[in-house]
Design a protein around this motif. Structure first.
Motif, mmCIF file in Angstrom:
data_model
loop_
_atom_site.group_PDB
_atom_site.id
_atom_site.type_symbol
_atom_site.label_atom_id
_atom_site.label_comp_id
_atom_site.label_asym_id
_atom_site.label_seq_id
_atom_site.Cartn_x
_atom_site.Cartn_y
_atom_site.Cartn_z
ATOM 1 N N ASP A 112 -2.983 -1.686 -3.665
ATOM 2 C CA ASP A 112 -3.684 -0.434 -3.336
ATOM 3 C C ASP A 112 -3.057 0.749 -4.062
ATOM 4 O O ASP A 112 -3.750 1.572 -4.647
ATOM 5 C CB ASP A 112 -3.610 -0.164 -1.827
ATOM 6 C CG ASP A 112 -4.700 -0.923 -1.086
ATOM 7 O OD1 ASP A 112 -5.632 -1.402 -1.751
ATOM 8 O OD2 ASP A 112 -4.607 -1.021 0.149
ATOM 9 N N ARG A 137 -4.741 3.212 -6.823
ATOM 10 C CA ARG A 137 -4.823 4.649 -6.587
ATOM 11 C C ARG A 137 -4.158 5.420 -7.715
ATOM 12 O O ARG A 137 -4.644 6.452 -8.149
ATOM 13 C CB ARG A 137 -4.172 5.009 -5.250
ATOM 14 C CG ARG A 137 -5.182 5.490 -4.221
ATOM 15 C CD ARG A 137 -4.504 6.267 -3.117
ATOM 16 N NE ARG A 137 -3.353 5.575 -2.583
ATOM 17 C CZ ARG A 137 -3.389 4.685 -1.597
ATOM 18 N NH1 ARG A 137 -4.542 4.376 -1.047
ATOM 19 N NH2 ARG A 137 -2.303 4.117 -1.143
ATOM 20 N N LYS A 152 -0.580 -3.816 -0.209
ATOM 21 C CA LYS A 152 -0.221 -2.403 -0.212
ATOM 22 C C LYS A 152 0.138 -1.969 -1.633
ATOM 23 O O LYS A 152 -0.289 -0.908 -2.099
ATOM 24 C CB LYS A 152 0.968 -2.177 0.729
ATOM 25 C CG LYS A 152 0.998 -0.774 1.301
ATOM 26 C CD LYS A 152 1.850 -0.712 2.563
ATOM 27 C CE LYS A 152 3.318 -0.895 2.266
ATOM 28 N NZ LYS A 152 4.141 -0.970 3.493
ATOM 29 N N ARG A 206 -5.346 -9.142 -5.537
ATOM 30 C CA ARG A 206 -6.265 -9.039 -4.410
ATOM 31 C C ARG A 206 -7.064 -10.330 -4.293
ATOM 32 O O ARG A 206 -7.278 -10.861 -3.217
ATOM 33 C CB ARG A 206 -7.183 -7.849 -4.630
ATOM 34 C CG ARG A 206 -7.976 -7.469 -3.417
ATOM 35 C CD ARG A 206 -8.835 -6.266 -3.719
ATOM 36 N NE ARG A 206 -8.061 -5.074 -4.012
ATOM 37 C CZ ARG A 206 -7.418 -4.366 -3.086
ATOM 38 N NH1 ARG A 206 -7.463 -4.730 -1.826
ATOM 39 N NH2 ARG A 206 -6.739 -3.302 -3.401
#
Ligand SMILES: [Zn+2]
Length: 88
Positions: free
Chosen positions: A66, A70, A63, A84
């Motif tokens: 991500d 972003r 999370k 990742r």
């Protein structure tokens, strides 16, 4: 590993984590991949619980990766990609 459960590294997500004892009798938990280390002079159990308290959940890690991607913040894209890859 002696019934001791070590969580993945909180910094790089690696499972390649080991525990050992230092030259002054301190017990420590260390990550092979990024050398993150938690040590304690109060016994291995203390070092392990310190490590595990620091570790974060795999889902949380993804999370965070991500969110970093972003946000497109300078310098964290590589970090996110590494994480990742480390957690699969
Ligand atoms: Zn690590």
């Amino acid at each position: 590993m002696n019934g001791i459960e070590l969580k993945p590294c909180p910094f790089c997500g690696s499972d390649d984590v080991f525990c050992s004892q230092g030259p002054e009798g301190e017990d420590y938990v260390e990550c092979w991949d990024c050398s993150a280390k938690v040590e304690s002079y109060n016994g291995l159990g203390d070092a392990v619980s310190g490590w595990n308290a620091r570790a974060i959940d795999r889902d949380d890690l993804l999370k965070v990766a991500d969110e970093c991607e972003r946000a497109d913040v300078d310098g964290v894209i590589d970090w996110a990609a590494r994480n990742r890859k480390a957690v699969g």
